[in-house]
Enzyme design. Sequence first.
Site, short mmCIF file in Angstrom:
data_model
loop_
_atom_site.label_atom_id
_atom_site.label_comp_id
_atom_site.label_asym_id
_atom_site.label_seq_id
_atom_site.Cartn_x
_atom_site.Cartn_y
_atom_site.Cartn_z
N CYS A 1 3.77 -55.02 -55.28
CA CYS A 1 4.97 -55.70 -55.74
C CYS A 1 6.19 -55.20 -54.96
O CYS A 1 7.01 -55.98 -54.47
CB CYS A 1 5.15 -55.44 -57.24
SG CYS A 1 6.35 -56.52 -58.03
N CYS B 1 8.34 -60.30 -57.89
CA CYS B 1 8.13 -60.58 -56.47
C CYS B 1 7.59 -61.98 -56.23
O CYS B 1 7.40 -62.39 -55.08
CB CYS B 1 7.17 -59.55 -55.86
SG CYS B 1 5.45 -59.81 -56.28
N CYS C 1 4.49 -63.49 -60.59
CA CYS C 1 5.16 -62.23 -60.91
C CYS C 1 6.66 -62.47 -61.01
O CYS C 1 7.27 -63.05 -60.10
CB CYS C 1 4.86 -61.18 -59.85
SG CYS C 1 5.87 -59.69 -60.00
N GLY D 1 -25.57 -48.40 -56.16
CA GLY D 1 -25.53 -48.85 -57.55
C GLY D 1 -26.33 -47.99 -58.52
O GLY D 1 -26.22 -48.15 -59.73
N CYS E 1 3.54 -57.83 -61.56
CA CYS E 1 2.37 -57.28 -60.87
C CYS E 1 1.94 -55.95 -61.51
O CYS E 1 2.78 -55.08 -61.75
CB CYS E 1 2.68 -56.99 -59.41
SG CYS E 1 2.85 -58.44 -58.39
#
Lengths: 311, 368, 206
Positions: A299, A271, A268, A59, A293
């Site tokens: 997808c 899909c 979606c 980090g 998506c």
Amino acid sequence: MNAPTSAKSLAMPAETKSAETKPAEAKPRQEAGYNYAYLDEQTKRSIRRALLKAVAIPGYQVPFGSREMPMPYGWGTGGVQVTASVLGPDDTLKVIDQGADDTTNAVSIRRFFAKTAGVKTTTRTEEASVIQTRHRIPETPLKAGQIVVFQVPIPEPLRWLEASEAETRKMHALEEYGVMHVKLYEDVARFGRISVAYDYPVKVDGRYIMRPSPIPKFDNPKLDRSPALMLFGAGREQRIYAVPPYTEVRSLDFEDHPFEVESWPRCCALCGAKDSFLDEIIVDDQGGRQFVCSDTDYCEARRAAGHRGPA
Amino acid sequence: MYVAVKGGEQAIDNAHRLLAEERRGNPEQQEISVAQISGQLALAVDRVMAEGSLYDRELAALAIKQARGDMIEAIFLLRAYRTTLPRFGYSEPLRSDRMQVRRRVSATFKDLPGGQLLGPTFDYTHRLLDMTLLDDGEPSAQPAAERVGESSDGPLPRVVDLLNDEGLIETETPADERDVGDLTRESLTFPAGRDLRLQNLARADEGFLLGLGYSTQRGYGNNHPFAGEIRMGEVAVEFVPEELGFPIEIGEITVTECQMINQFQGSEQAPPQFTRGYGLVFGQSERKAMSMALVDRALRASELGEEAENPAQDEEFVLYHSDNVQATGFVEHLKLPHYVDFQSELTVLRRLRADFETASGPVPEAAE
Amino acid sequence: MTAHPDSAVEIAAGFPDPVLDSQAAFRAILDAMAHPGRIATVGMQLSPPAPLAPASLACVLSLCDHETPLWLDDAASSLAASFRFHCGAPLVGAPDRAAFALCCGPLPALAGFGQGTAEYPEHSTTVICQVSALGDGVPMTLRGPGIDGGQQLSVAGLPDDFSAQWAANGALFPQGVDVILTQGQRLVALPRSVKIEPEVGTCMSQ
């Protein structure tokens, strides 16, 4: 570090490979004349050293001598330098922008590495050993051994609260993160909830506050204890940082206002996925909307498996 | 029904083809040559070399041609090429006191050893469009410029060195060569030394420096500048090959140097004396050299014990925003897709709106 | 091996393919650093002169250059000419000024190396230390970033008080050194973030 005063680099065999290919006249080298993965070896070494420190201090933003790349700052020069320093002939590379493999900039970066590093490319998340991304983490769960390279515009999570780099560096050193909590709490006071939608700040391994690059907060939970190695490159701002595998990445929140991710009232259209981040598409000039998506590979794989949405 | 957008590769190829056509322009017209750009748009070439940080007239001219005259694009092309060049070492410091001077003016002394040398300058042209240049032919015959006084016979003493004899201007001690940083190799850290500041300013966008320098003159960090000396001409570049151990001349470059003389009250430690601001630019660019000298002086505010409250005096502000390749990248990247972030914002905003509407009135918690 | 132009000192041969071998070595090191305690192997052909292990040479060749001050312990000092030739790394006498340290003999006190600063914790020494065995010897359990639960590691050839030194190093976090242990062609990384628990007894394994 200081500029060397003598021509030491003349004695460095690793450099001669690229030096030899330079024609006597000062003409731009052919692509074939560029070093493997474009960057010269000295630059790669300095980036590799920064990457190792970044992994060792999860980090923390390690400054690095970012180079001018043959694409503009803002187009992913940090990610490209990290990828170029990591990539080898055995790798399979996937590049996405906004979750999609076919956005123009993803295409452009993928071509760059296919050309300069002769690397295999793929659009399948599970086939990739290195995934360079802008703004998303794939929906398909990442695996151990994968490396995700994030393109980062502004690496400093405290930048909007404090413009000075000298000051923010001190704040990180002293772990003085009160301002961030105050900022989030002001949101709660004003809106009743935290209004940060993307680039939502996280704390890594209980120490450094980090910007996850502008991924939607939807993707933040994917950072937490991921088996993959996450590398972040900010070219213009000259910073590299990392989240090692299996590392705790906690999105900042309050007990009475816990972190929550976006959700959509529908699935979606293509899909039928209910668990993926959806792009909103305006489909007609009456303002008709469809949701699909953002992760095109996810997808397509679902549709290939027979899933269908309402569209 | 909606079908996911495809065809990124095709779109990119088409864009590149269109760009090539536009660059060429009307094919009836003769193609402009790199030599013409280098010879006749020489100041554009100078700017690209200066901000591209690479002294190569031919490549700078090529970059201008390829970039269709977009200067920042040309600078970017040159920078990206520069990054890939292997480094053989560092030259000796340039000796601008040994410059073969083609132009030299001082605003501080009416006459001085070597005299004022006007050289090729726009300064006293009347800005009237010269319609004779419209024809492709030569402009109306003018007597050839007098070769006398075209350049100095030998090195000219620098004005600041003359002041230095009297001890009226601060002495500048050269930094230990080993300590000269290079921001193209390492990340900037703050406070940055003057070496890194000057390197940054030398590469900085001319317009950005011009605006900042101007702001100091209008009260945002005034430091009472006098143009002590501006000189332009050729200086030798020397290099010490390790195997020889002594410097050899490897070439000659044109530079413009500006030494600003600024007021300074002195302190308990230092007697009252003038201070300096310094500008050095590849090629001929007085505007940039002078702006650089003003900003260099402004950035020395803290070092000289002055209040540093104005933009031109703020080291982080100036150094982080001066580079036009960085700036144009980040500004222009806003045109890349941000669908995902925007969708996140939309989702949050819709929730906030829903909260607001159900609350029927001011947001409850905000009232507290 | 090739003869060094300046002296009769033997120069260790470098990477057969400087570009791709550097990349491969770096990936092994990166993988090790991202998975503390897990043994990684450098595959390329290297046959350095004693006492240098191939993995140590791979670390130096892939990471060091004229920007990285290098410290060598007495046992490694015979390699100075090789490193100067291949990397141009300036050799330093004071371990706390080194970006990298190579120890072919016993590991000196970690506290003597560069620890970085609170604002720039990365300005610390990365210590490459050759050990007599990896995967055999004193067992320990590692925990921290990069590790899913706990990682077992056995090492022979570290100082007896290594655990205590490592705990002291960890107390400095984010400052402190990172260590790469090497043996033959194998290496293990101990980034400063990792915690070491000495194994209490060895009969706990199923």
